[in-house]
Design a protein around this motif. Sequence first.
Motif, mmCIF file in Angstrom:
data_model
loop_
_atom_site.group_PDB
_atom_site.id
_atom_site.type_symbol
_atom_site.label_atom_id
_atom_site.label_comp_id
_atom_site.label_asym_id
_atom_site.label_seq_id
_atom_site.Cartn_x
_atom_site.Cartn_y
_atom_site.Cartn_z
ATOM 1 N N SER A 68 0.936 -1.289 -0.055
ATOM 2 C CA SER A 68 -0.147 -0.053 0.248
ATOM 3 C C SER A 68 0.814 1.144 -0.008
ATOM 4 O O SER A 68 0.647 2.193 -0.800
ATOM 5 C CB SER A 68 -1.004 0.034 1.230
ATOM 6 N N GLY A 69 1.992 1.254 0.941
ATOM 7 C CA GLY A 69 2.795 2.403 0.877
ATOM 8 C C GLY A 69 3.568 2.579 -0.380
ATOM 9 O O GLY A 69 3.847 3.755 -1.211
ATOM 10 N N VAL A 70 4.037 1.442 -1.056
ATOM 11 C CA VAL A 70 4.687 1.584 -2.306
ATOM 12 C C VAL A 70 3.541 2.365 -3.406
ATOM 13 O O VAL A 70 4.398 3.090 -4.231
ATOM 14 C CB VAL A 70 5.350 0.155 -3.106
ATOM 15 N N ARG A 79 -9.463 2.587 4.579
ATOM 16 C CA ARG A 79 -8.600 1.856 3.558
ATOM 17 C C ARG A 79 -9.189 0.557 2.886
ATOM 18 O O ARG A 79 -9.161 0.212 1.790
ATOM 19 C CB ARG A 79 -7.369 1.413 4.165
ATOM 20 N N GLN A 80 -9.904 -0.208 3.663
ATOM 21 C CA GLN A 80 -10.703 -1.501 3.423
ATOM 22 C C GLN A 80 -11.629 -1.110 2.274
ATOM 23 O O GLN A 80 -11.729 -2.114 1.289
ATOM 24 C CB GLN A 80 -10.941 -2.399 4.536
ATOM 25 N N VAL A 89 -11.870 -0.525 -5.391
ATOM 26 C CA VAL A 89 -10.937 -0.474 -6.480
ATOM 27 C C VAL A 89 -10.398 -1.720 -6.901
ATOM 28 O O VAL A 89 -10.348 -2.194 -8.292
ATOM 29 C CB VAL A 89 -9.730 0.457 -6.245
ATOM 30 N N GLY A 90 -10.384 -2.724 -5.981
ATOM 31 C CA GLY A 90 -10.148 -4.260 -6.345
ATOM 32 C C GLY A 90 -11.003 -4.782 -7.161
ATOM 33 O O GLY A 90 -10.905 -5.672 -8.127
ATOM 34 N N ALA A 91 -12.098 -4.641 -6.909
ATOM 35 C CA ALA A 91 -13.309 -5.175 -7.547
ATOM 36 C C ALA A 91 -13.329 -4.541 -9.222
ATOM 37 O O ALA A 91 -13.525 -5.265 -10.219
ATOM 38 C CB ALA A 91 -14.673 -4.946 -6.909
ATOM 39 N N ASP A 92 -13.067 -3.436 -9.326
ATOM 40 C CA ASP A 92 -13.017 -2.646 -10.617
ATOM 41 C C ASP A 92 -11.624 -3.231 -11.305
ATOM 42 O O ASP A 92 -11.941 -3.615 -12.851
ATOM 43 C CB ASP A 92 -12.971 -1.064 -10.611
ATOM 44 N N LEU A 93 -10.846 -3.649 -10.575
ATOM 45 C CA LEU A 93 -9.376 -3.985 -11.388
ATOM 46 C C LEU A 93 -9.818 -5.530 -11.845
ATOM 47 O O LEU A 93 -9.358 -5.985 -12.865
ATOM 48 C CB LEU A 93 -8.379 -4.248 -10.334
ATOM 49 N N GLN A 112 -4.198 -3.745 -2.722
ATOM 50 C CA GLN A 112 -3.442 -2.852 -1.703
ATOM 51 C C GLN A 112 -2.660 -1.693 -2.233
ATOM 52 O O GLN A 112 -2.459 -0.858 -2.084
ATOM 53 C CB GLN A 112 -2.582 -3.623 -0.755
ATOM 54 N N VAL A 113 -1.903 -2.208 -3.478
ATOM 55 C CA VAL A 113 -1.141 -1.312 -4.330
ATOM 56 C C VAL A 113 -2.343 -0.099 -4.556
ATOM 57 O O VAL A 113 -1.984 1.096 -4.539
ATOM 58 C CB VAL A 113 -0.559 -1.598 -5.222
ATOM 59 N N ALA A 114 -3.396 -0.425 -5.161
ATOM 60 C CA ALA A 114 -4.322 0.385 -5.742
ATOM 61 C C ALA A 114 -4.939 1.260 -4.700
ATOM 62 O O ALA A 114 -5.235 2.400 -4.991
ATOM 63 C CB ALA A 114 -5.350 -0.508 -6.484
#
Length: 332
Positions: free
Chosen positions: A223-225, A314-315, A321-325, A253-255
């Motif tokens: 996430s920090g990256v 955050r969750q 965004v994870g669902a969109d990806l 988490q990146v997203a």
Amino acid sequence: MPMLGSLRRLALTPSFTDVSFAKRGFPVRPTDATRRLEAIPQSVLCGFEWGIEVRDQWEVERRLELVEPEMRGFAYEGAAMAYTVRDAMAGGRGNRARDLLRGPGRPHTFLTYIGIGFAMARLPRPLWRKVLPDLTGVPYYPTMSWLAVDGYGFDRAYFEMDRWVTRQQRPAPYPWQGRADYFPRAVDQGIGRALWFIHGGQSPDVAAAVGRFATERHADLWSGVGLAATFAGGSDAEGLAVLRREAGACLPQVAQGVVFAAKARDFAGFVPPHTELATEILAGISVSAAAILADDVAADGFGQSAEPDYEVWRQRVEARVGADLRLANPPS
């Protein structure tokens, strides 16, 4: 008194050399991209130096507004760090940080919280109790104040790489916002940001560095990256595509970090091209869409949860965004 300001600056301000990648021993080959990344801690240092030395706050604010828009938030970050230190030196009775964050620093709220975390790295823990000023009425307060802990983690990894990155030590818990259990996780989010700088934005090296940590720490580190790659820049489209691939199962988490970075840039009113590029490649959406998403998932509050509101936020971002990806890249 001018003399007192000069003494504070001499005693507390590192030099540009001290924050350079070479001085810190980072395994980075100098390029135009890494020199641009190095300009970020240099901008923080300028803001800190002005904030620690100059007596008149109006003059500090005028200096900060002269910094180029892309780097201005980092200079405000340094000034917030300086004012937090000065308020602490006044026995916690100073209001410099509060006035800055309520006033001209308001567009840079996300970064000024990080500046408070930088100050925490230089103050004894008993003084941490008073470092967060009352910002009632300022957007995202106090939820986003966890970015101060993130800033603390970034600072420790940046300046004590052997301890926090090579040996992977973890800090003793601290009850920030009453949640000592979440403190190490927020620190890891900052360490993840630092890994982007330590490895000069080179995606394979950053991914390998994350991989050397215990598996349970990967999500927060990634996430920090994502946040650093998007807000700070330092990579081209090809490098970002590699980062997306290397993240693997941690891409959501990146997203999430990407969305927070895009929101911070949008809130500050200046979005550099590298932020648009990273948001599109790593999260599959535009900066404006990411900013709207971040607000939408928090619009109805956070309700009752075992997690801090910040983590709930955050969750929710990560889930959306994870669902969109996944919709954009269905399994083959």
